[in-house]
Design an enzyme around this catalytic site. Sequence first.
Site, PDB file in Angstrom:
ATOM      1  N   LYS A  92       0.821  -1.217   0.000  1.00 22.29           N
ATOM      2  CA  LYS A  92       0.000   0.000   0.000  1.00 22.29           C
ATOM      3  C   LYS A  92       0.854   1.266   0.000  1.00 22.29           C
ATOM      4  CE  LYS A  92      -2.221  -1.720   3.621  1.00 22.29           C
ATOM      5  NZ  LYS A  92      -1.791  -3.125   3.551  1.00 22.29           N
ATOM      6  N   HIS A 124       9.459   7.958  16.214  1.00 22.87           N
ATOM      7  CA  HIS A 124       8.245   7.789  15.408  1.00 22.87           C
ATOM      8  C   HIS A 124       7.465   6.660  16.084  1.00 22.87           C
ATOM      9  CE1 HIS A 124       5.528   7.708  12.027  1.00 22.87           C
ATOM     10  NE2 HIS A 124       5.784   6.437  11.798  1.00 22.87           N
TER      11      HIS A 124
END
Length: 302
Positions: free
Chosen positions: A9, A173
């Site tokens: 994706k 992150h």
Amino acid sequence: MITIIGAGKVGGDAAMFCALRRLDSEILLLDIVEGLPQGEAMDINHMLAEQGIDTEVRGSNDYSDMEGSDIVVVVAGAGRKPGMTRMDLLKINAGIVKGVVEKVKEHAKDSMIIPVTNPLDPITYIAYKTSGFEKNRVFGMGGMLDLSRFRQFIHEATGYSRDSIRALVMGEHGENMLPLPRFSTVSGIPLLSLISAEKAAELVRDTKKVAAKVIELKGATVHAPGNSISAMVESIVRDKKQVIPVSAYLEGEYGHSGVTIGVPAVIGRKGVEKIVELDLDGAEKEAFDKGVASVRDAVSGV
Ligand code: NAI
């Protein structure tokens, strides 16, 4: 040539955005699943035909096709399912990324590697160590995406144009992400003079949580990461020298060494050309240090 390893994706979307930004004449999508990168490339090329853009996107299952790549984006591996943290992915993705980076060493030894696979900071460390490349040539994409989410929340809170918003997110992150209202402005006006400290704290919380919300609603985050990858690649190929938060290998900056974590850096043709050191206050430094500890802990186990 830009190579994107992992034609799922995010990889497919990144190839599309890189092509739309006309960042190279050739973009290679590599994946282990037969047919997937080829089909993705066809789909994107059909779109580019209507757009009148001459970038060729090619799909392949053969790593040797990346020979001569200037930039290799590594976005191969599993993504989060609802309820998972990014760190939950480490065991499975560490092995995948090590294997992929060995292939990059073999076929594109002069390239720059941009890891994207999660958990981003430990994966960037693994990619850097496995590659043996100079530290300016291996840096991860995570903060750029966190930043685009923070900008959207600032836009929603102030009503001002997205284009006028300059903001910063650094640190891990992950759970210890550090959006920085103190270093954010709207057309030069300090954000904290436009919204209350309470509202700013709410935007920080929302920025940290919103990816999980998107995953809960649609199963994955796709367009924002795909675009953020292309924005980082653009700063390299056009030598824009934008200050972008990237997961970089620290050697003394912010008081840490031997760890990769999100810091603002000048990104240009040579990759990380300079790490920008900010004067963090006590609470900011504490959150940043917590992120460093979390990344160190993660990489010590792989
Ligand atoms: P996906 O499952 O749609 O695609 C992953 C692709 O990697 C699959 O097509 C799979 O066949 C391929 N793959 C697995 N092993 C491979 C290998 N050895 N060589 C080549 N290809 C291989 O997953 P999606 O949604 O594209 O996410 C990919 C990764 O990116 C995940 O780890 C996800 O958590 C991470 N991610 C990171 C972001 C960031 O800001 N750093 C943002 C969004 C996702």
